[in-house]
Design a protein around this motif. Sequence first.
Motif, PDB file in Angstrom:
ATOM      1  N   UNK A 131       0.812  -1.219   0.000  1.00 64.06           N
ATOM      2  CA  UNK A 131       0.000   0.000   0.000  1.00 64.06           C
ATOM      3  C   UNK A 131       0.837   1.257   0.000  1.00 64.06           C
ATOM      4  N   UNK A 132       1.908   1.268   0.793  1.00 62.36           N
ATOM      5  CA  UNK A 132       2.765   2.454   0.874  1.00 62.36           C
ATOM      6  C   UNK A 132       3.454   2.724  -0.456  1.00 62.36           C
ATOM      7  N   UNK A 133       3.889   1.696  -1.134  1.00 65.72           N
ATOM      8  CA  UNK A 133       4.576   1.883  -2.422  1.00 65.72           C
ATOM      9  C   UNK A 133       3.659   2.539  -3.451  1.00 65.72           C
ATOM     10  N   UNK A 134       2.347   2.302  -3.372  1.00 61.69           N
ATOM     11  CA  UNK A 134       1.439   2.928  -4.346  1.00 61.69           C
ATOM     12  C   UNK A 134       1.391   4.453  -4.208  1.00 61.69           C
ATOM     13  N   UNK A 135       1.866   4.968  -3.083  1.00 63.77           N
ATOM     14  CA  UNK A 135       1.871   6.419  -2.892  1.00 63.77           C
ATOM     15  C   UNK A 135       2.763   7.124  -3.906  1.00 63.77           C
ATOM     16  N   UNK A 136       3.617   6.389  -4.593  1.00 58.94           N
ATOM     17  CA  UNK A 136       4.486   6.993  -5.609  1.00 58.94           C
ATOM     18  C   UNK A 136       3.680   7.647  -6.733  1.00 58.94           C
ATOM     19  N   UNK A 137       2.405   7.304  -6.846  1.00 60.40           N
ATOM     20  CA  UNK A 137       1.541   7.899  -7.877  1.00 60.40           C
ATOM     21  C   UNK A 137       1.096   9.321  -7.529  1.00 60.40           C
ATOM     22  N   UNK A 138       1.272   9.716  -6.289  1.00 56.91           N
ATOM     23  CA  UNK A 138       0.848  11.054  -5.838  1.00 56.91           C
ATOM     24  C   UNK A 138       1.982  12.046  -6.085  1.00 56.91           C
ATOM     25  N   UNK A 139       2.169  12.410  -7.331  1.00 55.69           N
ATOM     26  CA  UNK A 139       3.332  13.192  -7.769  1.00 55.69           C
ATOM     27  C   UNK A 139       3.404  14.602  -7.191  1.00 55.69           C
ATOM     28  N   UNK A 140       2.294  15.147  -6.727  1.00 49.77           N
ATOM     29  CA  UNK A 140       2.313  16.496  -6.157  1.00 49.77           C
ATOM     30  C   UNK A 140       2.448  16.500  -4.639  1.00 49.77           C
ATOM     31  N   UNK A 141       2.652  15.329  -4.055  1.00 48.19           N
ATOM     32  CA  UNK A 141       2.826  15.226  -2.616  1.00 48.19           C
ATOM     33  C   UNK A 141       4.085  15.983  -2.192  1.00 48.19           C
ATOM     34  N   UNK A 142       3.940  16.843  -1.186  1.00 48.95           N
ATOM     35  CA  UNK A 142       5.072  17.629  -0.687  1.00 48.95           C
ATOM     36  C   UNK A 142       5.501  17.173   0.704  1.00 48.95           C
ATOM     37  N   UNK A 143       4.607  16.484   1.430  1.00 50.32           N
ATOM     38  CA  UNK A 143       4.914  16.021   2.782  1.00 50.32           C
ATOM     39  C   UNK A 143       4.235  14.683   3.012  1.00 50.32           C
ATOM     40  N   UNK A 144       5.008  13.717   3.495  1.00 48.42           N
ATOM     41  CA  UNK A 144       4.486  12.400   3.829  1.00 48.42           C
ATOM     42  C   UNK A 144       5.050  11.986   5.173  1.00 48.42           C
ATOM     43  N   UNK A 145       4.160  11.628   6.111  1.00 38.62           N
ATOM     44  CA  UNK A 145       4.577  11.149   7.421  1.00 38.62           C
ATOM     45  C   UNK A 145       4.024   9.752   7.624  1.00 38.62           C
ATOM     46  N   UNK A 146       4.908   8.820   7.903  1.00 41.21           N
ATOM     47  CA  UNK A 146       4.553   7.420   8.146  1.00 41.21           C
ATOM     48  C   UNK A 146       5.019   7.051   9.544  1.00 41.21           C
ATOM     49  N   UNK A 147       4.101   6.530  10.365  1.00 43.44           N
ATOM     50  CA  UNK A 147       4.468   6.190  11.730  1.00 43.44           C
ATOM     51  C   UNK A 147       3.660   4.996  12.225  1.00 43.44           C
ATOM     52  N   UNK A 148       4.330   4.156  13.017  1.00 40.00           N
ATOM     53  CA  UNK A 148       3.681   3.033  13.685  1.00 40.00           C
ATOM     54  C   UNK A 148       2.861   2.193  12.710  1.00 40.00           C
ATOM     55  N   UNK A 149       3.537   1.681  11.691  1.00 36.32           N
ATOM     56  CA  UNK A 149       2.902   0.836  10.677  1.00 36.32           C
ATOM     57  C   UNK A 149       3.567  -0.541  10.715  1.00 36.32           C
ATOM     58  N   UNK A 150       3.093  -1.407  11.601  1.00 36.31           N
ATOM     59  CA  UNK A 150       3.748  -2.707  11.777  1.00 36.31           C
ATOM     60  C   UNK A 150       3.697  -3.607  10.550  1.00 36.31           C
ATOM     61  N   UNK A 151       2.828  -3.322   9.600  1.00 37.68           N
ATOM     62  CA  UNK A 151       2.732  -4.130   8.386  1.00 37.68           C
ATOM     63  C   UNK A 151       3.849  -3.865   7.393  1.00 37.68           C
ATOM     64  N   UNK A 152       4.623  -2.819   7.626  1.00 34.50           N
ATOM     65  CA  UNK A 152       5.751  -2.529   6.738  1.00 34.50           C
ATOM     66  C   UNK A 152       6.925  -3.393   7.168  1.00 34.50           C
ATOM     67  N   UNK A 153       7.313  -4.288   6.299  1.00 37.95           N
ATOM     68  CA  UNK A 153       8.378  -5.238   6.622  1.00 37.95           C
ATOM     69  C   UNK A 153       9.691  -4.898   5.940  1.00 37.95           C
ATOM     70  N   UNK A 154       9.631  -4.221   4.799  1.00 39.40           N
ATOM     71  CA  UNK A 154      10.847  -3.865   4.062  1.00 39.40           C
ATOM     72  C   UNK A 154      10.977  -2.344   4.013  1.00 39.40           C
ATOM     73  N   UNK A 155      11.185  -1.780   5.184  1.00 43.10           N
ATOM     74  CA  UNK A 155      11.185  -0.327   5.348  1.00 43.10           C
ATOM     75  C   UNK A 155      12.148   0.374   4.399  1.00 43.10           C
ATOM     76  N   UNK A 156      13.397  -0.009   4.376  1.00 39.92           N
ATOM     77  CA  UNK A 156      14.396   0.690   3.563  1.00 39.92           C
ATOM     78  C   UNK A 156      14.065   0.613   2.079  1.00 39.92           C
ATOM     79  N   UNK A 157      13.690  -0.548   1.613  1.00 39.65           N
ATOM     80  CA  UNK A 157      13.348  -0.720   0.198  1.00 39.65           C
ATOM     81  C   UNK A 157      12.119   0.119  -0.176  1.00 39.65           C
ATOM     82  N   UNK A 158      11.115   0.080   0.679  1.00 38.85           N
ATOM     83  CA  UNK A 158       9.880   0.842   0.429  1.00 38.85           C
ATOM     84  C   UNK A 158      10.172   2.338   0.399  1.00 38.85           C
ATOM     85  N   UNK A 159      10.941   2.819   1.358  1.00 35.06           N
ATOM     86  CA  UNK A 159      11.274   4.252   1.404  1.00 35.06           C
ATOM     87  C   UNK A 159      12.143   4.662   0.227  1.00 35.06           C
ATOM     88  N   UNK A 160      13.014   3.785  -0.197  1.00 38.51           N
ATOM     89  CA  UNK A 160      13.860   4.085  -1.356  1.00 38.51           C
ATOM     90  C   UNK A 160      13.004   4.283  -2.613  1.00 38.51           C
TER      91      UNK A 160
END
Length: 176
Positions: A131-160
């Motif tokens: 779900x987080x990776x799909x946020x790449x489609x929001x091209x006008x996003x200027x600020x994104x805050x992600x916190x306390x999301x235990x379902x994220x298992x590959x944090x570094x790869x997803x953030x990259x």
Amino acid sequence: MDITTVRFLSNRVDYDRIKAVGPDRAASEWLLRCGASVRYKGFDKWQKDYNHLPTGPLEKFKIQGIDATQSCIMHTGFDYLDYLEHVEEIKFQMCIYIQDECLERLCKIENLQKSLQWLEIISCGNVTDRGIITLHLLKNLRYLFLSDLPGIEEKEKTLQVLRRALPACEIKVDLD
């Protein structure tokens, strides 16, 4: 009727209502019915009470912000967002029904791809890397805050992936 059924029914889209009162009013009614708040363009105050929705010319009240903290919104209601043109800010915090399908649906809404600039996803336990990776489609996003999301298992790869796709976006995380 159990609570899950009631929440599901609260998210059912009333297309006749959208036609009758316009997308911003219909979306406001849905969001407030589910426990979220909205802020209208040109107004500082967050609207939280369904019974005190503003009256007057419908074109005057365009949703600019959505705070879905502890609300029961779910992907079945996201059709209400399709025609909103002014949403710049969304906050999902402690939303137990927000999951990957919701974020995937959100990111496919063309109007939100153009208008959304600020997004916070906090303590939504059903959100994963997918779900987080799909946020790449929001091209006008200027600020994104992600916190306390235990379902994220590959944090570094997803953030990259996000940082590469959204170079103008300030991405803050607290995922440990």
